[in-house]
Design an enzyme around this catalytic site. Structure first.
Site, PDB file in Angstrom:
ATOM      1  N   CYS A  94      32.221  32.242   5.224  1.00  0.00           N
ATOM      2  CA  CYS A  94      32.466  32.413   3.783  1.00  0.00           C
ATOM      3  C   CYS A  94      31.213  31.967   3.032  1.00  0.00           C
ATOM      4  O   CYS A  94      30.559  30.994   3.424  1.00  0.00           O
ATOM      5  CB  CYS A  94      33.677  31.596   3.351  1.00  0.00           C
ATOM      6  SG  CYS A  94      35.175  32.101   4.218  1.00  0.00           S
TER       7      CYS A  94
ATOM      8  N   CYS B 199      30.732  28.114   1.824  1.00  0.00           N
ATOM      9  CA  CYS B 199      31.205  27.031   2.699  1.00  0.00           C
ATOM     10  C   CYS B 199      30.108  26.492   3.616  1.00  0.00           C
ATOM     11  O   CYS B 199      29.432  27.253   4.305  1.00  0.00           O
ATOM     12  CB  CYS B 199      32.382  27.543   3.522  1.00  0.00           C
ATOM     13  SG  CYS B 199      32.938  26.380   4.786  1.00  0.00           S
TER      14      CYS B 199
ATOM     15  N   CYS C 240      36.329  19.348   0.534  1.00  0.00           N
ATOM     16  CA  CYS C 240      36.452  20.676   1.125  1.00  0.00           C
ATOM     17  C   CYS C 240      35.121  21.401   1.168  1.00  0.00           C
ATOM     18  O   CYS C 240      34.401  21.429   0.181  1.00  0.00           O
ATOM     19  CB  CYS C 240      37.391  21.534   0.296  1.00  0.00           C
ATOM     20  SG  CYS C 240      38.975  20.808   0.089  1.00  0.00           S
TER      21      CYS C 240
ATOM     22  N   CYS D 291      42.944  15.274   7.492  1.00  0.00           N
ATOM     23  CA  CYS D 291      42.366  16.617   7.402  1.00  0.00           C
ATOM     24  C   CYS D 291      41.527  16.801   8.664  1.00  0.00           C
ATOM     25  O   CYS D 291      40.520  16.120   8.841  1.00  0.00           O
ATOM     26  CB  CYS D 291      41.509  16.675   6.135  1.00  0.00           C
ATOM     27  SG  CYS D 291      40.579  18.197   5.970  1.00  0.00           S
TER      28      CYS D 291
ATOM     29  N   CYS E 161      31.960  27.509  12.192  1.00  0.00           N
ATOM     30  CA  CYS E 161      32.968  28.542  11.916  1.00  0.00           C
ATOM     31  C   CYS E 161      32.274  29.888  11.840  1.00  0.00           C
ATOM     32  O   CYS E 161      31.202  30.014  11.253  1.00  0.00           O
ATOM     33  CB  CYS E 161      33.694  28.251  10.605  1.00  0.00           C
ATOM     34  SG  CYS E 161      34.969  29.467  10.220  1.00  0.00           S
TER      35      CYS E 161
ATOM     36  N   GLU F 234      34.029  16.441  12.051  1.00  0.00           N
ATOM     37  CA  GLU F 234      34.440  15.497  11.014  1.00  0.00           C
ATOM     38  C   GLU F 234      35.933  15.582  10.726  1.00  0.00           C
ATOM     39  O   GLU F 234      36.527  16.654  10.820  1.00  0.00           O
ATOM     40  CB  GLU F 234      33.661  15.796   9.731  1.00  0.00           C
ATOM     41  CG  GLU F 234      32.173  15.605   9.950  1.00  0.00           C
ATOM     42  CD  GLU F 234      31.334  16.148   8.806  1.00  0.00           C
ATOM     43  OE1 GLU F 234      30.476  15.414   8.339  1.00  0.00           O
ATOM     44  OE2 GLU F 234      31.556  17.284   8.389  1.00  0.00           O
TER      45      GLU F 234
HETATM   46  N1  SAH Z   1      38.995  27.828   7.585  1.00  0.00           N
HETATM   47  C1  SAH Z   1      40.147  27.502   6.875  1.00  0.00           C
HETATM   48  C2  SAH Z   1      40.381  26.017   6.718  1.00  0.00           C
HETATM   49  C3  SAH Z   1      39.185  25.139   6.458  1.00  0.00           C
HETATM   50  S1  SAH Z   1      38.423  25.255   4.918  1.00  0.00           S
HETATM   51  C4  SAH Z   1      40.156  28.180   5.505  1.00  0.00           C
HETATM   52  O1  SAH Z   1      39.151  28.749   5.114  1.00  0.00           O
HETATM   53  O2  SAH Z   1      41.212  28.175   4.880  1.00  0.00           O
HETATM   54  C5  SAH Z   1      39.561  24.419   3.835  1.00  0.00           C
HETATM   55  C6  SAH Z   1      39.460  24.873   2.385  1.00  0.00           C
HETATM   56  O3  SAH Z   1      38.191  24.486   1.839  1.00  0.00           O
HETATM   57  C7  SAH Z   1      39.552  26.378   2.229  1.00  0.00           C
HETATM   58  O4  SAH Z   1      40.453  26.729   1.219  1.00  0.00           O
HETATM   59  C8  SAH Z   1      38.150  26.753   1.830  1.00  0.00           C
HETATM   60  O5  SAH Z   1      38.117  27.932   1.094  1.00  0.00           O
HETATM   61  C9  SAH Z   1      37.708  25.549   1.050  1.00  0.00           C
HETATM   62  N2  SAH Z   1      36.262  25.441   0.872  1.00  0.00           N
HETATM   63  C10 SAH Z   1      35.291  25.865   1.702  1.00  0.00           C
HETATM   64  N3  SAH Z   1      34.074  25.607   1.171  1.00  0.00           N
HETATM   65  C11 SAH Z   1      34.282  25.005  -0.019  1.00  0.00           C
HETATM   66  C12 SAH Z   1      33.415  24.469  -1.031  1.00  0.00           C
HETATM   67  N4  SAH Z   1      32.099  24.492  -0.893  1.00  0.00           N
HETATM   68  N5  SAH Z   1      33.976  23.922  -2.120  1.00  0.00           N
HETATM   69  C13 SAH Z   1      35.332  23.847  -2.234  1.00  0.00           C
HETATM   70  N6  SAH Z   1      36.193  24.312  -1.313  1.00  0.00           N
HETATM   71  C14 SAH Z   1      35.673  24.893  -0.220  1.00  0.00           C
HETATM   72 FE1  SF4 Z   2      35.323  29.055   7.983  1.00  0.00          FE
HETATM   73 FE2  SF4 Z   2      34.561  27.725   5.824  1.00  0.00          FE
HETATM   74 FE3  SF4 Z   2      35.473  30.218   5.588  1.00  0.00          FE
HETATM   75 FE4  SF4 Z   2      37.177  28.252   6.219  1.00  0.00          FE
HETATM   76  S1  SF4 Z   2      36.029  28.456   4.313  1.00  0.00           S
HETATM   77  S2  SF4 Z   2      37.013  30.270   7.182  1.00  0.00           S
HETATM   78  S3  SF4 Z   2      35.830  26.932   7.467  1.00  0.00           S
HETATM   79  S4  SF4 Z   2      33.607  29.586   6.680  1.00  0.00           S
END
Ligand code: SAH
Ligand code: SF4
Length: 359
Positions: free
Chosen positions: A113, A116, A333, A102, A109, A89
């Site tokens: 996290c 996420c 995000c 974006c 991934c 996406e």
């Molecule tokens: N992997 C990279 C970039 C992609 S995620 C990273 O983690 O930085 C982009 C942003 O979205 C990151 O700051 C991440 O912490 C945030 N993000 C991930 N899951 C989210 C959620 N459920 N709600 C809000 N932000 C989220």
């Molecule tokens: Fe991966 Fe999501 Fe963590 Fe970014 S926030 S590093 S996309 S698991």
């Protein structure tokens, strides 16, 4: 072979090996990336016989757009089906004269996290150079929003874990004959892969955003498991070192605000102290948690978000709250891949008409 998968030097080598001067590579790059031309026959400053040869040997393959959804706030989410059948996406965010793309860097991934949707899906593979460029190319030349002015690597995936393709991608974004963006307008967001932050500083220092989320290792280990490998002390040192080559005065720290987890004023104070202790010039970008179907966290109430912002501002930090743009189309995000999640392995065997029904 997809021309978009060739690095700048590979394309030069290709031209030389086929009896052409090296500068032809740059002319080709200009046609494809700067003018959006994908038909070799239209590349008028390239010799006819070489054009014929190019169309036999190379193609310009853009991942198929299988869905585009416009959000009420003007942002648009695009789903691309890759040759492998997997779906990624991208989100287009228009704001005044700025058009931010974006983009995704991986299918899924591995960092996992806990808040996420992409992490929840697991890791499938890195995107190729052509698959990353294809997203920007498609937005530039197949959408009617206009040309991309800013690129953020905040889609699916951890960009620094796809390092060599990322660097080549960044180089094309910055190349005048390709997308011509300045280093300030390209942002790599990372969960904190320290050795690659150090390498990025040397190889291609674009704007940097760090997904911080917590000011102590105990909590950060839970939220961002890669923290066990690269704890905050190492991460903050890498940020400090990055500053001398960074195109902006500040490194952006992203904080996903999770209700009752990291959203207290004490958390705000601890984050500001951590950053100060390491002598980093910081700006904060707060992202209220975006819920997705399997998520377990809650978004804090808006007064709490405001309070957190005000605290950081009082402590002297420019602090923005990211609008949850595109959340009605699950393009905000961390929601990316939310709806693709269970279907990702099935899409490959479905026909386009069936896919349209799925989403
Ligand atoms: N992997 C990279 C970039 C992609 S995620 C990273 O983690 O930085 C982009 C942003 O979205 C990151 O700051 C991440 O912490 C945030 N993000 C991930 N899951 C989210 C959620 N459920 N709600 C809000 N932000 C989220
Ligand atoms: Fe991966 Fe999501 Fe963590 Fe970014 S926030 S590093 S996309 S698991």
């Amino acid at each position: 072979m997809n021309l978009l998968d060739l690095t700048k030097s590979e394309l030069e080598r290709f031209c030389i090996e086929h009896g052409q001067p090296k500068f032809k590579a740059l002319q080709l790059t200009k046609w494809v990336h700067n003018k959006g031309v994908h038909d070799f026959a239209k590349m008028t400053d390239i010799q006819g016989s070489f054009r014929d040869f190019l169309s036999q040997k190379l193609n310009i393959y853009i991942p198929k757009i299988i869905q585009s959804t416009k959000s009420a706030d003007g942002s648009e989410k695009w789903l691309f089906k890759l040759k492998s059948g997997e779906v990624i996406e991208s989100v287009i965010i228009p704001e005044g004269s700025r058009i931010t793309a974006c983009v995704s860097s991986q299918v899924g991934c591995a960092v996992d996290c806990s808040f996420c949707a992409t992490g929840n899906q697991g890791f499938s593979r890195n995107l190729s150079l052509g698959e990353m460029l294809g997203q920007v190319w498609a937005i530039n030349y197949l959408s009617n929003v206009g040309r991309v002015t800013n690129v953020v690597l905040m889609g699916m995936g951890e960009p620094l874990l796809n390092y060599s393709n990322l660097i080549e991608f960044l180089k094309y974004l910055l190349l005048d004959e390709a997308y011509g963006l300045s280093r300030r307008k390209v942002t790599v967001s990372t969960s904190g892969i320290v050795p690659f932050i150090d390498r990025l500083r040397v190889d291609c220092p674009v704007s940097l955003a760090i997904s911080l989320h917590a000011a102590n290792n105990e909590l950060r280990n839970k939220l961002v498991p890669i923290n066990k490998k690269y704890p905050l002390e190492q991460l903050m040192r890498a940020c400090r070192n990055y500053q001398d080559r960074a195109p902006r005065k500040f490194i952006t720290f992203e904080v996903v605000l999770l209700d009752e987890v990291n959203d207290s004023l004490k958390d705000a104070l601890a984050m500001s102290r951590l950053i100060k202790d390491y002598g980093v010039n910081a700006k904060f970008n707060l992202i209220p948690y975006n819920a997705y179907s399997k998520g377990v966290f809650k978004k804090p109430a808006s007064e709490k978000i405001k309070g957190f912002q005000t605290k950081l501002q009082e402590l002297g930090y420019v602090t923005t709250v990211r609008k949850t743009r595109g959340d009605d189309v699950e393009g905000a995000c961390g929601q990316l891949s939310g709806i693709v999640n269970n279907r990702i392995s099935r899409v490959g065997v479905l026909e386009k008409s069936e896919i349209a029904g799925l989403f």
